[in-house]
Design a protein around this motif. Structure first.
Motif, PDB file in Angstrom:
ATOM      1  N   PHE A  44     -12.640  -7.899   5.014  1.00 41.91           N
ATOM      2  CA  PHE A  44     -11.764  -6.966   4.737  1.00 41.91           C
ATOM      3  C   PHE A  44     -12.398  -5.532   4.605  1.00 41.91           C
ATOM      4  O   PHE A  44     -11.961  -4.473   5.231  1.00 41.91           O
ATOM      5  N   ALA A  45     -13.488  -5.324   4.169  1.00 36.18           N
ATOM      6  CA  ALA A  45     -14.316  -4.000   4.064  1.00 36.18           C
ATOM      7  C   ALA A  45     -14.530  -3.417   5.577  1.00 36.18           C
ATOM      8  O   ALA A  45     -14.431  -2.554   6.007  1.00 36.18           O
ATOM      9  N   GLY A  46     -14.658  -4.501   6.607  1.00 30.44           N
ATOM     10  CA  GLY A  46     -14.816  -4.047   7.985  1.00 30.44           C
ATOM     11  C   GLY A  46     -13.461  -3.457   8.607  1.00 30.44           C
ATOM     12  O   GLY A  46     -13.527  -2.623   9.208  1.00 30.44           O
ATOM     13  N   PHE A  47     -12.504  -4.235   8.228  1.00 30.60           N
ATOM     14  CA  PHE A  47     -11.039  -3.756   8.762  1.00 30.60           C
ATOM     15  C   PHE A  47     -10.775  -2.281   7.982  1.00 30.60           C
ATOM     16  O   PHE A  47     -10.396  -1.473   8.749  1.00 30.60           O
ATOM     17  N   LEU A  48     -11.305  -2.177   6.582  1.00 26.24           N
ATOM     18  CA  LEU A  48     -10.784  -0.958   5.873  1.00 26.24           C
ATOM     19  C   LEU A  48     -11.494   0.223   6.718  1.00 26.24           C
ATOM     20  O   LEU A  48     -10.925   1.450   7.097  1.00 26.24           O
ATOM     21  N   ARG A  49     -12.914   0.019   7.082  1.00 27.71           N
ATOM     22  CA  ARG A  49     -13.821   1.041   7.934  1.00 27.71           C
ATOM     23  C   ARG A  49     -13.385   1.203   9.214  1.00 27.71           C
ATOM     24  O   ARG A  49     -13.256   2.457   9.611  1.00 27.71           O
ATOM     25  N   HIS A  50     -13.133   0.051   9.995  1.00 24.82           N
ATOM     26  CA  HIS A  50     -13.039   0.380  11.522  1.00 24.82           C
ATOM     27  C   HIS A  50     -11.309   0.414  12.125  1.00 24.82           C
ATOM     28  O   HIS A  50     -11.406   0.839  13.078  1.00 24.82           O
ATOM     29  N   ALA A  51     -10.711  -0.569  11.555  1.00 23.21           N
ATOM     30  CA  ALA A  51      -9.393  -0.736  12.054  1.00 23.21           C
ATOM     31  C   ALA A  51      -8.285  -0.292  11.415  1.00 23.21           C
ATOM     32  O   ALA A  51      -7.035   0.213  11.948  1.00 23.21           O
ATOM     33  N   LEU A  52      -8.549   0.016  10.106  1.00 25.29           N
ATOM     34  CA  LEU A  52      -6.939   0.391   9.375  1.00 25.29           C
ATOM     35  C   LEU A  52      -6.643   1.842   9.809  1.00 25.29           C
ATOM     36  O   LEU A  52      -5.451   2.075   9.926  1.00 25.29           O
ATOM     37  N   PRO A  53      -7.388   2.658  10.135  1.00 29.77           N
ATOM     38  CA  PRO A  53      -7.067   3.900  10.615  1.00 29.77           C
ATOM     39  C   PRO A  53      -5.931   4.019  11.838  1.00 29.77           C
ATOM     40  O   PRO A  53      -5.240   4.833  11.988  1.00 29.77           O
ATOM     41  N   TYR A  60      -6.128  -4.079  15.985  1.00 31.72           N
ATOM     42  CA  TYR A  60      -6.337  -3.442  14.631  1.00 31.72           C
ATOM     43  C   TYR A  60      -5.777  -4.084  13.478  1.00 31.72           C
ATOM     44  O   TYR A  60      -5.540  -3.635  12.417  1.00 31.72           O
ATOM     45  N   HIS A  61      -5.522  -5.358  13.630  1.00 26.54           N
ATOM     46  CA  HIS A  61      -5.307  -6.271  12.643  1.00 26.54           C
ATOM     47  C   HIS A  61      -6.311  -6.643  11.553  1.00 26.54           C
ATOM     48  O   HIS A  61      -7.837  -6.498  12.061  1.00 26.54           O
ATOM     49  N   SER A  62      -6.023  -7.033  10.468  1.00 34.01           N
ATOM     50  CA  SER A  62      -6.909  -7.038   9.266  1.00 34.01           C
ATOM     51  C   SER A  62      -7.765  -8.695   9.179  1.00 34.01           C
ATOM     52  O   SER A  62      -8.635  -8.620   8.745  1.00 34.01           O
ATOM     53  N   LEU A  63      -6.835  -9.749   9.644  1.00 34.89           N
ATOM     54  CA  LEU A  63      -7.558 -11.023   9.546  1.00 34.89           C
ATOM     55  C   LEU A  63      -7.798 -11.476   8.303  1.00 34.89           C
ATOM     56  O   LEU A  63      -8.556 -12.379   8.025  1.00 34.89           O
ATOM     57  N   ILE A  64      -6.895 -11.102   7.592  1.00 32.78           N
ATOM     58  CA  ILE A  64      -7.163 -11.441   6.017  1.00 32.78           C
ATOM     59  C   ILE A  64      -5.997 -12.418   5.726  1.00 32.78           C
ATOM     60  O   ILE A  64      -6.157 -13.030   4.302  1.00 32.78           O
ATOM     61  N   SER A  65      -5.223 -12.755   6.350  1.00 34.57           N
ATOM     62  CA  SER A  65      -4.226 -13.571   5.727  1.00 34.57           C
ATOM     63  C   SER A  65      -4.641 -15.084   5.505  1.00 34.57           C
ATOM     64  O   SER A  65      -4.287 -15.285   4.201  1.00 34.57           O
ATOM     65  N   SER A  66      -5.471 -15.703   5.941  1.00 35.84           N
ATOM     66  CA  SER A  66      -5.812 -16.994   5.483  1.00 35.84           C
ATOM     67  C   SER A  66      -6.897 -16.714   4.349  1.00 35.84           C
ATOM     68  O   SER A  66      -6.651 -17.434   3.253  1.00 35.84           O
ATOM     69  N   SER A  67      -7.304 -15.571   3.984  1.00 37.88           N
ATOM     70  CA  SER A  67      -8.161 -15.430   2.813  1.00 37.88           C
ATOM     71  C   SER A  67      -7.269 -15.198   1.623  1.00 37.88           C
ATOM     72  O   SER A  67      -7.468 -15.749   0.384  1.00 37.88           O
ATOM     73  N   LEU A  68      -6.198 -14.208   1.938  1.00 36.04           N
ATOM     74  CA  LEU A  68      -5.339 -13.987   0.821  1.00 36.04           C
ATOM     75  C   LEU A  68      -4.329 -15.336   0.481  1.00 36.04           C
ATOM     76  O   LEU A  68      -4.369 -15.654  -0.744  1.00 36.04           O
ATOM     77  N   ASN A  69      -4.017 -15.986   1.551  1.00 31.50           N
ATOM     78  CA  ASN A  69      -3.227 -17.137   1.139  1.00 31.50           C
ATOM     79  C   ASN A  69      -4.088 -18.267   0.439  1.00 31.50           C
ATOM     80  O   ASN A  69      -3.460 -19.143  -0.171  1.00 31.50           O
ATOM     81  N   ILE A  70      -5.284 -18.563   0.629  1.00 27.84           N
ATOM     82  CA  ILE A  70      -6.139 -19.689  -0.162  1.00 27.84           C
ATOM     83  C   ILE A  70      -6.637 -19.153  -1.299  1.00 27.84           C
ATOM     84  O   ILE A  70      -7.185 -19.704  -1.975  1.00 27.84           O
ATOM     85  N   GLY A  71      -6.616 -17.924  -1.579  1.00 28.86           N
ATOM     86  CA  GLY A  71      -6.879 -17.411  -3.008  1.00 28.86           C
ATOM     87  C   GLY A  71      -8.490 -16.488  -3.001  1.00 28.86           C
ATOM     88  O   GLY A  71      -8.849 -16.213  -4.030  1.00 28.86           O
ATOM     89  N   LEU A  72      -8.983 -16.157  -1.933  1.00 31.40           N
ATOM     90  CA  LEU A  72     -10.322 -15.559  -1.754  1.00 31.40           C
ATOM     91  C   LEU A  72     -10.114 -13.995  -2.041  1.00 31.40           C
ATOM     92  O   LEU A  72     -11.165 -13.363  -2.337  1.00 31.40           O
ATOM     93  N   LEU A  73      -8.983 -13.288  -1.815  1.00 34.82           N
ATOM     94  CA  LEU A  73      -8.576 -12.131  -1.973  1.00 34.82           C
ATOM     95  C   LEU A  73      -7.482 -11.880  -2.724  1.00 34.82           C
ATOM     96  O   LEU A  73      -6.353 -12.738  -2.681  1.00 34.82           O
ATOM     97  N   ASP A  74      -7.414 -10.818  -3.568  1.00 29.79           N
ATOM     98  CA  ASP A  74      -6.224 -10.629  -4.360  1.00 29.79           C
ATOM     99  C   ASP A  74      -5.223  -9.518  -3.702  1.00 29.79           C
ATOM    100  O   ASP A  74      -5.767  -8.593  -3.200  1.00 29.79           O
ATOM    101  N   PRO A  98     -15.180 -15.842  -1.442  1.00 35.18           N
ATOM    102  CA  PRO A  98     -14.688 -14.448  -1.548  1.00 35.18           C
ATOM    103  C   PRO A  98     -15.611 -13.411  -0.987  1.00 35.18           C
ATOM    104  O   PRO A  98     -15.251 -12.293  -0.457  1.00 35.18           O
ATOM    105  N   GLU A  99     -17.092 -13.549  -1.021  1.00 31.86           N
ATOM    106  CA  GLU A  99     -17.912 -12.518  -0.369  1.00 31.86           C
ATOM    107  C   GLU A  99     -17.527 -12.388   1.034  1.00 31.86           C
ATOM    108  O   GLU A  99     -17.520 -11.197   1.472  1.00 31.86           O
ATOM    109  N   GLU A 100     -17.285 -13.563   1.885  1.00 25.60           N
ATOM    110  CA  GLU A 100     -17.089 -13.469   3.123  1.00 25.60           C
ATOM    111  C   GLU A 100     -15.791 -12.714   3.479  1.00 25.60           C
ATOM    112  O   GLU A 100     -15.826 -12.013   4.326  1.00 25.60           O
TER     113      GLU A 100
END
Ligand code: FAD
Ligand code: DLZ
Ligand code: SF4
Length: 507
Positions: A233-242, A259-273, A226-228
């Motif tokens: 995700f924090a990097g995405f919010l700051r640099h790519a989301l805008p 400018y994509h977030s690259l969080i799909s694998s983390s979401l899908n295995i349960g590391l992010l909510d 989850p920390e990784e």
């Protein structure tokens, strides 16, 4: 005493089965098994992601006082499947009861139901909508369009809402989100994740055990904790989301992530909510750090599409991935497994998939998906490919996207018209065509872009199905207005191209 099953994509401390378990008496069962690694030839990075994340999650559970029976792939006595491991552990411990959280693939749901043990399958409530919510929304509707479901979810969660009105006065800002991108020095770079000792050990195992699977294992930089995942995700919010909204549909050679977030694998295995992710994106807008078109576009992918496809998968039932409304029968061309191709766009998408187990949405939909649909590839083969090659691929999310959205094999349940395009769209949204052996401007002739030929041939061969579609009438009128000799040439050249594809000739 119960056995608590935790699967490789259920790595959330708040998992339903863990919430109901008794830490003092129950035993958590986690297992690396051949049945899961082999039911499709997964990308090595995907197997490594699951194993490394599983091992780290199990260690944390143990630190928190859980008893975890963890089976490694190479452990002697490994029963080779999830049901087999549960039976083995039940025999060893005398347990007769299993508490599981509903798996994300029908195949495993069925396998658990058939176990000769008392198995309680709890709803997986790591989603924003429950099955009952989705079914209540779907009940009695003639069309299950995502946009209506999404609006309902906005109202229910209050995300980007001002009272009962959408913030900014519109539900959807997609109209602003179709800009082609240009490479520049300020392009965000994904956060670097370096493998730790646990991941390094898993990489050696995967390298030794799956040498023939399509895909590059190293370098490996996927988030496994989850920390990784939070750092990514924090990097995405700051640099790519805008700029996520503006360039959501853009593609650039050499820029795999844009400018994509690259969080799909983390979401899908349960590391992010997912809900938390949406709320944090909303907060970027509230704080004035990201524009509404970006934040709305991003939230729609998760609150809308992700929840919606899950609802469809479980509502439609286990036969969904085998649907084939257009009766497409062609085998998947070898270029999908890395055989050389002269088509620069497909070559780039497949090479990136091989290297990263990642491609962004428009590459999946409008390059590999579009080509397979135009060429008439059997959707079951397309489905198996997507399920294999992407680190984020689990059937509940992959099958509706592939079989439904991308291949129209469900006959239009997900989309009112097929996602097909000629080379023109790809040229507008990317810079691939400049470096291609084919010429995107040529509508026929020896160098004509294959998308140009196949697009019209697809429409022609499916005229009975699509000509009456109000969203496609104009396209047929354009085709019908073309000179008859030109139409015959296009169809003949498309046929010749498909023959070459059938023979396995490089294209
Ligand atoms: P971003 O572009 O940053 O989007 C943010 C998040 O929104 C994603 O992480 C994802 O969780 C969600 N999202 C975006 N689009 C979709 C969508 N259409 N359906 C569900 N969630 C979505 N996504 C998967 O997670 N697993 C799959 O196996 C998968 N297979 C796909 C197959 C095809 C043919 C197509 C066209 C799309 C598929 N998608 C799949 C959806 C989408 O392509 C990926 O979610 C996205 O590319 C992941 O990259 P990202 O995290 O950088 O996403
Ligand atoms: C994808 C995958 C792989 C490759 N290996 C395992 C495994 O060894 N053990 C496990 O519990 N889960 C694995 N998974 C994830 C499962 O396939 C996934 O839980 C189901 O497909 C349901 O989504
Ligand atoms: Fe792809 Fe056609 Fe452009 Fe080549 S010319 S990159 S095949 S769209």
């Amino acid at each position: 005493m119960a056995l608590i099953l935790v699967l490789g994509d259920q790595l959330s401390p708040g998992l339903a089965a863990l919430r109901l378990a008794d830490r003092a008496t129950d035993r958590v069962v986690m297992a690396e098994v051949a049945a899961e690694t082999d039911y499709v030839p997964h990308h090595p990075k995907k197997i490594a992601l699951i194993f490394a994340a599983m091992r780290k999650f199990a260690a944390r559970l143990q630190d928190q006082g859980w008893t975890v029976d963890y089976t490694r792939l190479d452990d002697p006595g490994n029963a080779g499947s999830i049901p087999g491991e549960l039976l083995r552990r039940a025999e060893a411990t005398g347990a007769t009861r299993v508490l599981a959280t509903r798996p994300g693939e029908w195949r495993l749901v069925r396998a658990l139901e058939e176990l000769p043990l008392r198995v309680e399958i709890l709803e997986d409530d790591r989603f924003i909508a429950s099955h009952a919510d989705f079914d209540a929304w779907a009940e009695g509707r003639k069309e299950l369009r995502m946009e209506w479901f999404y609006r309902e979810m906005r109202r229910r969660t209050g995300l980007l809402m001002q009272g009962d009105k959408p913030v900014g006065g519109k539900w959807n800002f997609d109209h602003d989100n179709r800009k082609p991108a240009q490479a520049d020095l300020f392009m965000p770079r994904p956060v670097e994740i370096a493998p730790d000792a646990v991941t390094a050990e898993v990489l050696d195992l995967v390298e030794a055990r799956f040498p023939k699977n399509f895909g590059r294992l190293r370098p490996f930089a996927l988030a496994t904790t989850p920390e990784e995942a939070e750092r990514v995700f924090a990097g995405f919010l700051r640099h790519a989301l805008p700029r996520f909204g503006d360039f959501q549909d853009a593609m650039l050679a050499g820029e795999k992530y844009l400018y994509h977030s690259l969080i799909s694998s983390s979401l899908n295995i349960g590391l992010l909510d997912p809900l938390e992710v949406c709320r944090r994106a909303e907060a970027e807008h509230t704080a004035g750090r990201a524009p509404l078109n970006a934040v709305e576009g991003f939230i729609r992918q998760i609150l809308g599409w992700r929840e919606y496809v899950r609802g469809i998968y479980f509502r439609e039932g286990p036969d969904y991935p085998r649907r084939n409304a257009l009766n497409h029968r062609r085998g998947l061309p070898p270029l999908y497994w890395g055989a050389p191709t002269r088509m620069a766009c497909l070559g780039a998408a497949v090479a990136q998939t091989r290297d990263e187990a990642y491609a962004h949405h428009i590459q999946r939909l409008m390059l590999t998906g579009n080509f397979a649909l135009l060429a008439g590839v059997d959707p079951a083969e397309v489905h198996e490919w997507y399920l294999s090659v992407y680190a984020d691929a689990f059937e509940w999310v992959e099958a509706p996207n592939t079989v439904g959205m991308s291949q129209f094999a469900d006959g239009g349940l997900l989309g009112s018209k097929p996602y097909v395009s000629s080379g023109n769209y790809i040229n507008r949204m990317s810079d691939y065509c400049g470096g291609c052996a084919y010429r995107v401007q040529d509508r026929s002739g020896p160098d004509a872009c294959p998308f140009n030929l196949l697009y019209w041939q697809f429409l022609d061969r499916h005229r009975d199905r699509f000509a009456a579609n109000p969203r496609m009438g104009n396209i047929y009128r354009t085709w019908d207005r073309m000179d008859e000799t030109h139409r015959a040439t296009v169809l003949a050249e498309a046929g010749a191209f498909l023959d070459r594809l059938s023979k396995g000739d490089p294209v």
